[in-house]
Design an enzyme around this catalytic site. Sequence first.
Site, PDB file in Angstrom:
ATOM      1  N   GLY A 137       0.860  -1.210   0.210  1.00  0.00           N
ATOM      2  CA  GLY A 137       0.006   0.009  -0.054  1.00  0.00           C
ATOM      3  C   GLY A 137       0.872   1.338   0.006  1.00  0.00           C
TER       4      GLY A 137
ATOM      5  N   CYS B  99      -4.258   9.959  10.117  1.00  0.00           N
ATOM      6  CA  CYS B  99      -3.572  11.223   9.715  1.00  0.00           C
ATOM      7  C   CYS B  99      -4.269  12.511  10.091  1.00  0.00           C
ATOM      8  CB  CYS B  99      -3.548  11.068   8.095  1.00  0.00           C
ATOM      9  SG  CYS B  99      -4.928  10.724   7.348  1.00  0.00           S
TER      10      CYS B  99
END
Lengths: 356, 356, 356, 356
Positions: free
Chosen positions: D15, D154
């Site tokens: 990923g 995030c």
Amino acid sequence: MTDQTIRVGVIGASGLAGGELIRLILGHPDLTLTYLGGSSSAGRRPSELHPGLRQDLGLVIEAVDVDAIARRCDVVLLSTPAPVSAELAEQLVDRVQAVVDLSGAFRIRSAELHDKWYPKVKRSPELVDRAVYGVPELIGDELVGASLISLPGCYATAITLGLAPLVLSLGLNLDRVIVDGKSGSSGGGVHLRTADLHPYRAGAIAPYAPGGHRHGAEVADFLSRRKPGTIRSVSMSAHGVAIVRGLLVTCYVLTEDEVDHRTLSRAYLRFYKGHKFVRVRRPDETLIPVPDPQATHGSNYCDVTAVHDADGDRIVVLAALDNLVKGAAGQALQVINKRYELPEDTGLTMQPVMPS
Amino acid sequence: MTDQTIRVGVIGASGLAGGELIRLILGHPDLTLTYLGGSSSAGRRPSELHPGLRQDLGLVIEAVDVDAIARRCDVVLLSTPAPVSAELAEQLVDRVQAVVDLSGAFRIRSAELHDKWYPKVKRSPELVDRAVYGVPELIGDELVGASLISLPGCYATAITLGLAPLVLSLGLNLDRVIVDGKSGSSGGGVHLRTADLHPYRAGAIAPYAPGGHRHGAEVADFLSRRKPGTIRSVSMSAHGVAIVRGLLVTCYVLTEDEVDHRTLSRAYLRFYKGHKFVRVRRPDETLIPVPDPQATHGSNYCDVTAVHDADGDRIVVLAALDNLVKGAAGQALQVINKRYELPEDTGLTMQPVMPS
Amino acid sequence: MTDQTIRVGVIGASGLAGGELIRLILGHPDLTLTYLGGSSSAGRRPSELHPGLRQDLGLVIEAVDVDAIARRCDVVLLSTPAPVSAELAEQLVDRVQAVVDLSGAFRIRSAELHDKWYPKVKRSPELVDRAVYGVPELIGDELVGASLISLPGCYATAITLGLAPLVLSLGLNLDRVIVDGKSGSSGGGVHLRTADLHPYRAGAIAPYAPGGHRHGAEVADFLSRRKPGTIRSVSMSAHGVAIVRGLLVTCYVLTEDEVDHRTLSRAYLRFYKGHKFVRVRRPDETLIPVPDPQATHGSNYCDVTAVHDADGDRIVVLAALDNLVKGAAGQALQVINKRYELPEDTGLTMQPVMPS
Amino acid sequence: MTDQTIRVGVIGASGLAGGELIRLILGHPDLTLTYLGGSSSAGRRPSELHPGLRQDLGLVIEAVDVDAIARRCDVVLLSTPAPVSAELAEQLVDRVQAVVDLSGAFRIRSAELHDKWYPKVKRSPELVDRAVYGVPELIGDELVGASLISLPGCYATAITLGLAPLVLSLGLNLDRVIVDGKSGSSGGGVHLRTADLHPYRAGAIAPYAPGGHRHGAEVADFLSRRKPGTIRSVSMSAHGVAIVRGLLVTCYVLTEDEVDHRTLSRAYLRFYKGHKFVRVRRPDETLIPVPDPQATHGSNYCDVTAVHDADGDRIVVLAALDNLVKGAAGQALQVINKRYELPEDTGLTMQPVMPS
């Protein structure tokens, strides 16, 4: 000229070109959309697949049914993969007034060249003969009443319009034509490939088909039929760039024939005089360098410029257009207009949406 | 080899290349930034002009003062317009250990070619003789102890590295080289021009210098010195595309010399064996088509690929790099490393920041 | 209704909104462009400044001359800075049939609020009284025959259309409205600022006016006049994002009034029934999440969605539009249509150009 | 402090976060990559999936084998979906020195909140107790020797760092926090969805989770544990914007506590003094408005700014970072540094790559 509406079907209605066809047909006063065909999208409303087109068209996308199409359409637009187009054209060509094919199935007339670049696309020789290659600026009256019209590829439209004055007007012998194509991401259609995801395409200058692109062969096939012996080959390489809509071709033309700058410029201006969709431009005539496809965004224009190399022995021809309009759906309407002897720009008078 | 830090000055510290030089020098263990020079930016802190570089460097940008530079610097990096570089190099070359010039002032050795492409840049013939053309992969030991190093242009670096194996290893006669360059917007520096504003550049494929770009001449000048007679000319046209960082050159090479695919591939792999900053790549070896500059983003790599045309008589060489790193500031550090016999990749081991 | 063409002048013809006005006027069957005014651009042809609009309009941009405007125009569109608009409106309002102002000069009726947000813009109280705030969906017949029409700001159009059903239909008391605006780079006009250059804007999420944006005040001023007491304040912060065209406002509405999801949805659908330019959308009704301004690109639509917070005590209203069309030039034509009792969508039937 | 290399495994190596982990580990002097795990990517070389990382790592991606991991790794980084992480953490936590999980499995401690936002993720209560929530700036020494570290989301990293001084230093009671998040396309990972293809994302401002995003809950859970009673809820909505890397959160804070501008600024500066990865910035301190994530591109910085509303009763906090670095892989290395008592910035000294 017709005084009635022309009933139009779009097969492949879920793709980008399909959506653009719907958009433009909705703005054309003499066309009525009567059929939308698809395969995996059958049963869905067009607005589910085309987020901008939300109004109720009274149509859902239907599985392709040749009888229904023949019954409900005067013109059928095939925005389908080439093998499907080859088959559908065969089944429909004598049952509707006109089939307009946006795929590559009938673009290359030469059997040899076709088989090289489209090895999996079988088509009947009779249909190949009937197919008119639809660059409306270059083929005069052949479109009037045509039953099968093959639309050029998006790159091929730009290259052909770019080179035509050199070949057809100036009559130069082109020893070598090298074409560097640059296209936005809508040029490749919508495919669920990792390389086409935003994170990988947004920062890209992505070479594809570096060793040769079939649109080069298509141009050479067409131009050498229009004026045999003047063009040997068109070698093309392509690149994906980080815009969505629009393409530019840079054509490097090597010729031993001499032609001065003034003659070159005049030839282009004269050749396209009266052809409102081709705009011959000087590189510095406006506040951005042109031709740049952004100046054609959403419109049916193709912008063309030819310059000499600083060393004098190379001509560089640049041509820019919106791949979904002049490179696909707009040109489709333009050929329909000519097919039915409507004014060429009917439904196509929109100005470029710029900046975008 | 040095066991002390090398004191470095950057003149032109407010520009994009200036900012990139500061970024990379901060990450180099053997370099210390001791002087920042500018003109209109004099008196400003670097963080005002380079939003990413906010730490206190203990330096402000100063008006250029040759005595101060000579006193405080071992190496001076000139990221200035070519006429300024020509003058500063003259004044500094004997007062510091090395001048590294990022402008075009000393790139073309041939006086005739130089005057054609840089008519306003006067330079002393003696300095031209002393200048080393800094493509570190191709010039062996010439950099060791050099007093004046001229860095290649960003495009020129890519073209030169792309063509070198054909000329220097395979020894082909290149009848014709046509280069199509594509660059992000940082390649042009920061100029307050309407065409460079976001609304006009974000959707652009902008042709510039279609009739010839001077980086082509620079490459021809260099390669024909390395191997006289093999390369006639390099004709280049350039295009701005809608990314910020990165460039790709597509070099169309016409040659009558025969070279099969296997020989071609091997030549590239062998030629760059041991040169860690040049990566010879197969187009399909990873999930995006390569070479694509995004795969070099922020790093000092140049990715190179050579393929044959489908018709067999054309070689297409692609080379991609980050114009601010391998095309400018990174290569500057690389030549400094070689100048001082440090390991070539000192301070340059960062991997590409991708996707970006 | 008119059976003659309406003669239209555009002042500020060199800007982005000016170019968009020209684009749309060219497609409107009842309008004829008769005057283009500018200051620094006087003497230039529009195609020099608007790269997409290359056809010969028979007009050059002229220095502003009020007498000439009065003689040659029925309607004048002012795409000028607010102080200039305030002055020109005064001079022109009784000499033409209608002045349509795209600036902020007359948007806020409250003198106190106006002076806070536009301290340098002086306007006559009499004109303030005559000015109609032109959100055509919300003001019924006030536009018919109006002599001075003040167009809402681009953000303000979206916010007002987004909040109107809550205030005007559901009659909620909005304790607090916090608006987060996101706009493409064309929203700020064309200014030669470093931060607006492509290298700095292409990768940006750029906060501006974080502590308050005047379009919030404009909305509060208007809605509290339409329905006093329901809305206390609209606090807005804005952000520039890396697209060119389009804006989205996310309105966080805090209210103690209870309203269930079904009631909320129905209120929006009913409120905008018959208003074809406002499309009430479900977030997942098409293949991209909506509302997203890309689905309105180049068209006069405003897409609106209202949802409840997962915790139940917050309503989130999203509204998207093309800032140059529904946020400026398109809405200008829409109000002219209503002013002259033409069908509201005359010249505005174009579908979104998507993807772009 | 360790004098030996730390052996690191990355699970979920195919990923985007996996690739970024590899990039950063290669630049860390004390870490050695010893295991790459994946499922569908098993058997492939990392360079096939990460086009920038072409060097030979001597590793291929392997199907996940807990015994092999335990044998070959000191630290395991889980860049896997939350349910997989929950399971692997359980299996590995007592067999390696540390498990660092990048998923949401252990982020929310409150069982009730966790079950609301992650209904499908079952985790053992014992592990929840052992997990340290890894915002290194806020948790002091808890990371030293930790066996299970849960990395914040995030967005959550940015929000938490943005709000912390208000809560933990000024001790304000936050009645209401509304967060508007804006993120580039790499934030969502790589999924083959039509809406994530370049043509649909390049022009987007795409609302998602308008009615509530789980990162809001995560922040409220953490901050209310650090200082109970000060924060009621964090309501978040998110938007995808047309960049690849980087996010900005705009936090609208409603509080009845008074705090003047000077106090606010000082509190932020003092709170983050000595924390080199958090940069407290004034909006106009550099040539672009900040905080803007582009100024953190490729680096481990989080830029934070707090301003007052023009009306005085609202605090607006902005925080920007690179979602793949400070929002994921960089923070992972930062917590490993603290876990092993290495200098906090080991391997993380790279400056932002800007412009990008």
